[in-house]
Design an enzyme around this catalytic site. Structure first.
Site, PDB file in Angstrom:
ATOM      1  N   GLY A  98       0.805  -1.224   0.000  1.00  0.00           N
ATOM      2  CA  GLY A  98       0.000   0.000   0.000  1.00  0.00           C
ATOM      3  C   GLY A  98       0.836   1.272   0.000  1.00  0.00           C
ATOM      4  O   GLY A  98       0.484   2.267  -0.645  1.00  0.00           O
TER       5      GLY A  98
ATOM      6  N   THR B 260      12.898  -7.269  -9.998  1.00  0.00           N
ATOM      7  CA  THR B 260      12.367  -8.627 -10.168  1.00  0.00           C
ATOM      8  C   THR B 260      11.119  -8.811  -9.318  1.00  0.00           C
ATOM      9  O   THR B 260      11.109  -8.464  -8.132  1.00  0.00           O
ATOM     10  CB  THR B 260      13.451  -9.661  -9.774  1.00  0.00           C
ATOM     11  OG1 THR B 260      14.586  -9.415 -10.609  1.00  0.00           O
ATOM     12  CG2 THR B 260      12.967 -11.083  -9.970  1.00  0.00           C
TER      13      THR B 260
ATOM     14  N   CYS C 266       1.821   1.849  12.417  1.00  0.00           N
ATOM     15  CA  CYS C 266       2.970   2.728  12.192  1.00  0.00           C
ATOM     16  C   CYS C 266       3.163   3.702  13.335  1.00  0.00           C
ATOM     17  O   CYS C 266       4.261   4.142  13.596  1.00  0.00           O
ATOM     18  CB  CYS C 266       2.795   3.518  10.912  1.00  0.00           C
ATOM     19  SG  CYS C 266       1.887   2.626   9.693  1.00  0.00           S
TER      20      CYS C 266
HETATM   21  N1  PLP Z   1      -3.273   2.335   3.748  1.00  0.00           N
HETATM   22  C1  PLP Z   1      -3.982   1.852   4.772  1.00  0.00           C
HETATM   23  C2  PLP Z   1      -5.384   2.309   4.969  1.00  0.00           C
HETATM   24  C3  PLP Z   1      -3.410   0.932   5.656  1.00  0.00           C
HETATM   25  O1  PLP Z   1      -4.112   0.457   6.678  1.00  0.00           O
HETATM   26  C4  PLP Z   1      -2.060   0.530   5.435  1.00  0.00           C
HETATM   27  C5  PLP Z   1      -1.396  -0.404   6.373  1.00  0.00           C
HETATM   28  O2  PLP Z   1      -1.173  -0.086   7.500  1.00  0.00           O
HETATM   29  C6  PLP Z   1      -1.359   1.057   4.345  1.00  0.00           C
HETATM   30  C7  PLP Z   1      -2.004   1.953   3.522  1.00  0.00           C
HETATM   31  C8  PLP Z   1       0.048   0.676   4.068  1.00  0.00           C
HETATM   32  O3  PLP Z   1       0.110  -0.578   3.458  1.00  0.00           O
HETATM   33  P1  PLP Z   1       1.490  -1.429   3.447  1.00  0.00           P
HETATM   34  O4  PLP Z   1       1.672  -1.943   4.827  1.00  0.00           O
HETATM   35  O5  PLP Z   1       1.217  -2.516   2.456  1.00  0.00           O
HETATM   36  O6  PLP Z   1       2.557  -0.510   2.993  1.00  0.00           O
END
Ligand code: PLP
Length: 373
Positions: A70, A234, A324
């Site tokens: 994401g 890759t 995070c």
């Molecule tokens: N967007 C949302 C709404 C999320 O909950 C998250 C994950 O915490 C992300 C983006 C980020 O995704 P990724 O952990 O795959 O980088």
């Protein structure tokens, strides 16, 4: 007993997914860019995964690009829409994931950023969006489908229509809804979406970008010609095959999972209310709320605080907000955006198909031990 209620942060990998991935470590380890038999087998698996994933979302395979998840997808879309599609203004909200907010903010020298108004449950005020869209900038609207901390769901079909009327591009961070809700990209006017396998019982470090055929971008990562020149490097084939399996599985059992998980959420909230009548729900209570997420405000008492820490000691993994920001002492930017006061301590419980009623009961018992009257 150890209870895992942090499925919005990440989910356990489904055993079926592990099984599907294994041959891509042991047997089919070829590089999809190689032209020999090993490479061709890998390429076939890669393109099959792309086709399956596109099919589940009603997109064309050529509109799906594999990424590391994401965060990378949001960076790709936002940076490249600004640098190559002439975007000079972003409309977003203060409750977006940091992968959207920080990316947009890092472009502050090139961009105007407007934040759409939210109500106290995190619902966007569509009139405010419409008002902002009247301004004549080349605009990218970045509004998430569902919020990862409070679970509030945005009507992306409605946002898409407004964007269409005003000629704006629309990126929706669908990381929390892909494989949990049907998404029909033929029915919604959206140019870009993102997905991340580890949010739906797939492996970590793999995801995708959907880029609508009329809004193609240029690559963010330069190097080889992988992903039709959109994303060099890759491909993570075991991860991509795992994502394909996890997504197919999730959509095949969507109703069953939804029924089970929303039942748990309802049961858990009822029990919480019974034992802690002065709690509040952050976000929408039922309508327009992820069935996987429940964010509860517990009134702070003099000796309270650190509820998440205490739950952990008692065998329950929950979270204060997004993964995070846990571990840092910065509070939740989402709850701050909603004006939630310090009088409440927010705990996010998030559920999956593997949770049970016994685990809900266990968590309630532990909360009773931690929060004494
Ligand atoms: N967007 C949302 C709404 C999320 O909950 C998250 C994950 O915490 C992300 C983006 C980020 O995704 P990724 O952990 O795959 O980088």
């Amino acid at each position: 007993m150890r209870v895992y209620l942090d499925n919005a942060a990440t989910t356990p990998v489904a055993p079926e997914v592990v099984e599907a991935m294994m041959p891509y470590f042991t047997e089919h380890y070829g590089n999809p860019s190689s032209i020999h038999a090993h490479g061709r087998a890998a390429r076939a698996a890669l393109e099959k995964a792309r086709k399956t994933i596109a099919g589940l979302l009603h997109a064309a395979p050529a509109e799906i690009f594999f990424t590391s998840g994401g965060t990378e997808t949001a960076n790709l879309i936002i940076y490249q829409a600004v640098h190559h599609l002439g975007v000079s203004r972003i409309i977003t909200s203060k409750m977006e994931h940091h992968c959207v907010l920080h990316t947009a903010e890092s472009l502050f020298r090139r961009l105007k950023i407007d934040y759409v108004e939210l109500d106290e449950h995190g619902n966007i005020l569509y009139e405010s969006l419409e008002q902002l869209l009247k301004n004549q900038h080349k605009t990218l609207v970045c509004l998430m489908h569902a919020n990862n901390e409070i679970g509030t769901i945005t009507n992306i079909a409605r946002v898409g229509e407004l964007c269409k009327q005003h000629g704006a591009l629309f990126f929706s961070d669908t990381v929390q809804t892909v494989a949990h809700y049907p998404i029909d990209l033929q029915a919604v006017h959206v140019h870009f979406i993102s997905g991340s396998a580890h949010k739906f019982h797939g492996p970590k470090g793999v995801g995708f970008a959907y880029i609508r055929s009329d809004s193609m971008l240029r690559p963010l990562l330069h190097g080889g010609a992988q992903e039709r020149n959109m994303r060099a490097g890759t491909e993570n084939l075991p991860g991509i095959v795992g994502m394909e399996k996890a997504m197919s599985l999730a959509y095949a059992r969507l109703e069953e999972d939804r029924r089970h998980i929303s039942g748990l959420k309802k049961y858990f909230l009822e029990k919480l209310r019974q034992h802690f009548p002065d709690i509040r729900v952050h976000g929408n209570e039922a309508e327009n709320s992820l069935y996987t997420v429940l964010n509860i405000g517990f009134p702070r008492k003099q000796d309270s605080g650190m509820l998440v820490f205490n739950l952990d000691i008692h065998g329950v993994s929950a979270s204060a907000g997004s993964a995070c920001s846990s571990g840092s002492d910065v509070g939740s930017h989402v709850l701050a955006a909603l004006g939630v006061t310090d009088r409440y301590e927010g705990v996010r419980f998030s559920f999956s198909r593997y949770n049970t009623t016994e685990e809900m009961d266990y968590t309630i018992e532990k909360l009773k031990e931690i929060i004494r009257p």
